[in-house]
Design an enzyme around this catalytic site. Structure first.
Site, short mmCIF file in Angstrom:
data_model
loop_
_atom_site.label_atom_id
_atom_site.label_comp_id
_atom_site.label_asym_id
_atom_site.label_seq_id
_atom_site.Cartn_x
_atom_site.Cartn_y
_atom_site.Cartn_z
CG ASN A 14 -13.85 17.89 9.35
OD1 ASN A 14 -14.38 18.07 8.26
ND2 ASN A 14 -12.63 18.30 9.64
N GLY A 15 -16.55 14.71 11.00
CA GLY A 15 -17.04 13.77 12.00
C GLY A 15 -18.31 13.09 11.53
NE ARG B 26 -8.25 17.02 8.39
CZ ARG B 26 -7.96 16.58 9.61
NH1 ARG B 26 -6.72 16.61 10.03
NH2 ARG B 26 -8.90 16.14 10.41
CD GLU C 268 3.91 0.53 7.38
OE1 GLU C 268 3.89 1.68 6.90
OE2 GLU C 268 2.93 0.03 7.98
CG HIS D 64 2.16 -23.89 8.09
ND1 HIS D 64 1.92 -25.17 8.54
CD2 HIS D 64 3.37 -23.53 8.60
CE1 HIS D 64 2.91 -25.56 9.32
NE2 HIS D 64 3.81 -24.59 9.37
CE LYS E 55 3.44 3.45 4.55
NZ LYS E 55 2.30 2.91 5.30
#
Length: 626
Positions: free
Chosen positions: A111-112, A27, A498, A521, A502
């Site tokens: 947190n926040g 985190r 995706e 293009h 990654k």
């Protein structure tokens, strides 16, 4: 984004807090810290307690070294809080690391984002408070300190303080004057209480506390909890005592351990066959999708749907883009997909009878949650059923939605999402089938064909994983590369997006994805022998057009890597590297299966580049702030 762990017990908490931080490091890993009330603060002691704090820059290992070296191992306490940080306000630095302390009496982890911190800070400076960091969190510590002086009670101080905060927060607070009490509060950022026997804990998510408990209370927005060794009391946003249920987690400590794998990302890539099986379990029969898998009222909601609006961020957004093709191509239902951070600020026009689908691995993604809350304000005037597809039960999005579908991917620790993305696609495939059959837009034969394809999916994914050695060999060619292009058509375009994401996330190679027909293009100008071009070639109605696009790359001397169906028969010669990734896939299973080799490619390129696979720079797993 940032991780909190804390507790109050009858034993030394430092090892428990340290282990919790290690499990939350995904985190945030810019800095970390821990604060404990020392043993002199226990009731049987006649001495005044004090806050002991250690903070370190970088990963948890740096903090652990400091703790081990602290005053001959005297860093101990039976109540404490800890934090691992992903920088928002203030650069990664030791003085910006949590916990933050006010006047050696209040310690806070947070947190926040406190959006009004500047006005609070100015007021606190006038009151004589001194700031030692560039964070918004210091205003929290000072505010609680001021209210604690007036009320003489830590719980009341936190309750009064949070009324002044605008924004999002999850808080853990301890005080030398309340040496048996840990106070927790949440609004917009997740926080759980781990329930033990004679000890209780807090954490950002359950994975941090699995070594000590599997029983959890999930705090709701506005809750404030007073946590003591012998009691937990939860107050709602009105300050009334409420009972929040204690829930038993099915996760175990071993479910978030590496085992034989070098990285969590590698482990999670190889967990995908089981994750798909678990997500399908109980949601399908041999030939049908169970509509009530989306909720007891799902059939009633689905009957009135005239169009679909998918809202998501990052990888989840790419899953939504795949689903748009499915909704419109397979059942003829209009579908829009939008990035949540844009949707919530552009005053969108939402038509009546729109099914709102929010996608999130964590269920706490700030922009997606805010968009859903914005839509809920319109529900008084319009029929707007809401569905959340999420990997985390009891998350904010699941509580805010009319319907919830949990992807049973299990804990995902690597920042680069793999199995969460795959199971989101499985969930969306079930959704289009459920809506299609409810509205009579899909025949029973079509439904049976989709279900049979989904039943084969775990085996298809497992077979695709057997290409790892070949993909690892191809990855060696990226050692000196700084850019890459990804190409796909139809549902393979979102898969190309995706794949590019990654590669960017974990190898730091600049990568872009385009619909293959868009080459002429503009993007074709980039093609030369230095930029690898990765293409996805399923055996579908667009294959011949894709082959023509690949020839355009070949004619410019481009290095081509093609992941194909065995029946696609892309001409492999010269600078073409062809991987027969899968076979016998349909319009539902193809994008899910072709995603797997792109995950493996990005993983092995990151190994070649020597980057931190699970914890790439500047990124955190759960984006719970704007």
């Amino acid at each position: 984004m940032c991780g909190i762990v804390g507790g109050v017990a009858e034993r030394n908490l430092v090892p428990i807090l340290l282990e919790g931080l290690k499990r939350l490091e995904y985190r945030g890993y810019d800095s970390s810290g821990m604060a404990v009330l020392n043993d002199s603060g226990l009731p049987e002691s006649s001495q005044q307690s004090e806050i002991l704090r250690i903070r370190g820059l970088g990963k948890i290992a740096a903090l652990e070294e400091k703790i081990d070296a602290f005053d001959q191992g005297e860093f101990k306490g039976q109540i404490g809080i800890a934090h691992t940080r992903w920088a928002t306000h203030g650069a990664p630095a030791e003085n910006n690391a949590h916990p933050h302390i006010c006047n050696q009496s209040i310690a806070v982890v947070h947190n926040g984002i406190i959006e009004n911190y500047q006005s609070l800070k100015a007021r606190q400076i006038d009151l004589g408070y001194r700031f030692t960091s560039q964070t918004d969190t210091e205003v929290v510590a000072h505010c609680i300190h001021r209210h604690r002086e007036h009320t003489g009670c830590l719980l009341k101080a936190v309750m009064q303080a949070v009324e002044q905060f605008e924004g999002a927060y999850a808080l853990g607070v301890v005080s030398i004057h309340d040496p048996e009490t840990l106070v927790a509060a949440r609004k917009g950022s997740p926080l759980v209480i781990g329930v033990g026997i004679g000890e209780h804990f807090i954490a950002s998510d359950v994975s941090a506390l699995l070594p000590v408990t599997q029983r959890f209370i999930f705090l709701e927005d506005g809750d404030v909890a007073e946590i003591r060794r012998d009691a937990i009391t939860v107050y709602d946003k009105q300050g009334k005592v409420v009972e929040r249920p204690v829930k038993q987690s099915s996760l175990t400590a071993s479910s978030v351990e590496l085992g034989e794998h070098r990285h969590y990302m590698h482990k999670e890539i190889f967990e995908q066959p089981q994750a798909v099986t678990d997500t399908l379990e109980g949601r399908i029969t041999q030939d049908a999708v169970l509509v009530n898998a989306f909720g007891n009222e799902a059939e009633r909601w689905f009957e009135s749907v005239e169009q679909v609006q998918i809202i998501a961020c990052g990888t989840s957004y790419h899953a939504g883009l795949v689903a748009r093709y499915w909704f419109e191509d397979i059942i003829g239902l209009p579908c829009q997909v939008e990035v949540a951070s844009e949707y919530r600020y552009r005053n969108p026009v939402v038509r009546n009878n729109t099914l709102i689908v929010t996608l999130s691995q964590s269920g706490e993604t700030a922009d997606t949650l805010a968009a859903l809350q914005q839509i809920k304000q319109l529900k008084q005037e319009k029929n707007l059923p809401t569905l959340t597809i999420c990997n985390v039960p009891e998350s904010s999005l699941t509580r805010e939605s009319d319907m919830t579908f949990l992807t049973h991917a299990g804990p995902e620790i690597g920042v680069a999402s793999t199995k969460a993305f795959t199971t989101q696609l499985v969930a969306l495939a079930l959704l289009i089938t459920a809506v299609g059959k409810t509205q009579g837009r899909m025949s029973s034969e079509q439904e049976q064909k989709i279900v049979q394809g989904l039943q084969k999916l775990p085996g298809l994914v497992k077979n695709t994983l057997e290409n790892e050695d070949l993909i690892a060999k191809i990855a060696n060619g990226f050692a000196d590369k700084t850019s890459a292009l990804f190409l796909g058509r139809g549902t393979m375009y979102p898969i190309a997006l995706e794949g590019a994401l990654k590669l960017k996330e974990i190898s730091y190679i600049h990568a872009e994805a385009y619909p293959a027909g868009e080459l002429k293009h503009g993007p074709l100008a980039l093609v030369d022998e230095h930029i690898p071009v990765i293409a996805i070639a399923p055996n579908d109605e667009l294959l011949e057009k894709l082959k023509s696009n690949l020839q355009e790359v070949k004619a410019r001397g481009g290095q081509m890597i093609v992941f194909e169906d065995e029946k696609s028969c892309v001409d492999a010669h010269g600078d073409f590297e062809v991987v027969k990734a899968t076979t016998n896939v349909g319009r539902i299973t193809a994008p899910i299966t072709f995603n797997i080799p792109l995950q493996l490619l990005s993983y092995h390129v990151a190994l070649i580049k020597g980057t931190d696979v699970d914890q790439p720079r500047n990124l955190a797993k759960s984006v719970t702030v704007e």
